[in-house]
Design an enzyme around this catalytic site. Structure first.
Site, PDB file in Angstrom:
ATOM      1  N   SER A 121      -3.523   2.551  -2.213  1.00 53.52           N
ATOM      2  CA  SER A 121      -4.069   2.977  -0.921  1.00 53.52           C
ATOM      3  C   SER A 121      -3.208   2.545   0.264  1.00 53.52           C
ATOM      4  O   SER A 121      -3.386   3.050   1.370  1.00 53.52           O
ATOM      5  CB  SER A 121      -5.491   2.441  -0.754  1.00 53.52           C
ATOM      6  OG  SER A 121      -5.517   1.053  -1.017  1.00 53.52           O
ATOM      7  N   ASP A 342     -12.286  -5.402   5.849  1.00 52.36           N
ATOM      8  CA  ASP A 342     -11.004  -4.975   5.293  1.00 52.36           C
ATOM      9  C   ASP A 342      -9.847  -5.584   6.081  1.00 52.36           C
ATOM     10  O   ASP A 342      -9.521  -5.138   7.182  1.00 52.36           O
ATOM     11  CB  ASP A 342     -10.924  -3.435   5.318  1.00 52.36           C
ATOM     12  CG  ASP A 342      -9.657  -2.908   4.656  1.00 52.36           C
ATOM     13  OD1 ASP A 342      -8.803  -3.727   4.231  1.00 52.36           O
ATOM     14  OD2 ASP A 342      -9.516  -1.669   4.562  1.00 52.36           O
ATOM     15  N   HIS A 345      -5.976  -3.176   4.419  1.00 52.35           N
ATOM     16  CA  HIS A 345      -5.373  -1.954   4.968  1.00 52.35           C
ATOM     17  C   HIS A 345      -5.108  -2.144   6.464  1.00 52.35           C
ATOM     18  O   HIS A 345      -5.398  -3.206   7.007  1.00 52.35           O
ATOM     19  CB  HIS A 345      -6.299  -0.764   4.698  1.00 52.35           C
ATOM     20  CG  HIS A 345      -6.507  -0.554   3.237  1.00 52.35           C
ATOM     21  ND1 HIS A 345      -7.598  -1.055   2.568  1.00 52.35           N
ATOM     22  CD2 HIS A 345      -5.731   0.035   2.314  1.00 52.35           C
ATOM     23  CE1 HIS A 345      -7.494  -0.764   1.284  1.00 52.35           C
ATOM     24  NE2 HIS A 345      -6.362  -0.099   1.094  1.00 52.35           N
TER      25      HIS A 345
END
Ligand SMILES: *[C@@H]1O[C@H](CO)[C@@H](O)[C@H](O)[C@H]1NC(C)=O
Ligand SMILES: *[C@@H]1O[C@H](CO)[C@@H](O)[C@H](O)[C@H]1NC(C)=O
Ligand SMILES: *[C@@H]1O[C@H](CO)[C@@H](O)[C@H](O)[C@H]1NC(C)=O
Length: 365
Positions: A121, A342, A345
């Site tokens: 990702s 998160d 990311h």
């Protein structure tokens, strides 16, 4: 004023004029030849990865709210991030300037070509940023979208440029067999498609330590040997070595430019920025002070760098680890569409735009 002093001053005036002209001549040369900007004055190549983040009002490079189909994982402003300073940092290499991203020039240079990001990702994150950067440069351009797993393909029709992301958590294969899902450390079956591309940007790391329900395989296979588990860093090294051998054997690097992206750092441990006890990036609004060279690298970086040395063909290392380590402020934290924490990311717009500026510099050479 005494005569000697006047003489000195008029001499200084003369020198300043001469230097002024030299400075103007150099600026003109730099403007006419953007390639020069990557060279230091002594003609050596500038290390683009060695530098600091500087505040720059002219950033971000685009307004993320105008970017089509920005994924809910990365759309920090939409999901409530109110501090905006994190958008305003530009990467400044110590001995040169990184060229500003120019979407039109990027598309022109890659006319008729396909660029593919392959990996987890984090690759998707960089691909998303590149789509936003290009779309903002040519907002009216026709984009053909082909979706699906594992390939998402956005083609800028007027330029014939396809910007593709190929989802592969480990680069090597996972196959369903009678005994269960098998992670095959010595097999890369998707390579036949990858090697047809013009530019490849690889990345893998996030998944190698996953265990329990988040682990997407049941067994590991190397050759004829099947095991239930093994040292994960060794598994990473073995899988990467399979990739390196694949490049050596299969990829024609005179046609296909190959880049590997350094490990993307996470920010769950405040010890990294002198706040022991802090366990995520939620309160971070500014980068860590300092230069990329003051950052210690994660252990996986050394494994990656040692495997990349086994590649005998010319490839490039997109060495984003240390510069991204400084950006504890660049992650979505809870400002994403699934409201999880998160710090892995990156917000788009944000740090991946810089990765793409580095990619742009590499393609522009
Ligand atoms: C991406 O889409 C374009 C336009 O439809 C197509 O020509 C190209 O083959 C596709 N590439 C891949 C790898 O699917
Ligand atoms: C954070 O990093 C430090 C130094 O590497 C380490 O000693 C500490 O255990 C880590 N904390 C957590 C919660 O992992
Ligand atoms: C990547 O950058 C880091 C930090 O500047 C440096 O220590 C490392 O040697 C670089 N790696 C390579 C392969 O150039």
């Amino acid at each position: 004023m005494s005569k000697p002093q006047r003489d000195r001053e008029s001499k200084m005036g003369f020198e300043m004029r001469v230097y002024g002209w030299i400075a103007i001549a150099i600026s003109i040369a730099i403007c006419l030849c953007p390639c020069l900007s990557l060279e230091e004055t002594n003609g050596e190549r500038c290390n683009l990865y060695e530098g600091t983040w500087v505040y720059d009002e002219s950033y971000p490079l685009y307004d993320s709210s105008t970017c089509p189909h920005i994924r809910l994982e990365y759309d920090c402003l939409k999901y409530g991030r109110v501090d905006k300073e994190y958008l305003k940092y530009r990467w400044k290499p110590s001995t040169c300037d990184l060229p500003r991203f120019d979407g039109q020039s990027f598309l022109t240079k890659l006319k008729g070509k396909q660029i593919m990001f392959i990996g987890d990702s984090v690759s998707l994150n960089q691909w998303q940023s590149l789509i936003c950067l290009l779309h903002s440069a040519v907002p009216k351009a026709n984009i053909i979208q082909q979706g699906g797993d594992p390939i998402t393909n956005y083609t800028f029709k007027d330029y014939g440029v396809s910007v593709i992301v190929y989802h592969s958590t480990y680069l090597v294969d996972i196959e369903g067999e009678k005994i269960g899902r098998v992670l095959k450390l010595d097999s890369i079956k998707s390579g036949n498609l990858w090697k047809q591309m013009d530019v490849l940007v690889f990345n893998t790391w996030l998944w190698w330590y996953r265990s329990g329900p988040r682990q997407p395989w049941d067994y590991i296979q190397i050759g004829d040997k099947i095991v239930k588990d093994m040292d994960r860093m060794e598994a990473f090294r073995t899988g990467l070595t399979t990739w390196a051998n694949w490049v050596n054997k299969e990829v024609d690097t005179s046609k296909t430019k190959v880049l590997f992206q350094g490990i993307s750092p996470m920010h769950y441990n405040g010890t990294q920025w002198n706040e022991p006890g802090v366990t995520n990036c939620a309160k971070e609004t500014t980068p860590i002070d300092g230069t990329s060279s003051s950052q210690g690298l994660p252990p996986a970086s050394y494994v990656l760098q040692s495997v990349l040395q086994k590649v005998t063909k010319p490839i490039e290392f997109l060495n984003i680890t240390a510069l991204s380590e400084l950006r504890k402020d660049g992650h979505p934290s809870s400002h994403n569409g699934f409201h999880g924490m998160d710090c892995t990311h990156w917000c788009v717009a944000g740090v991946p735009d810089t990765w793409n500026e580095l990619l742009y510099a590499s393609i522009s050479e």
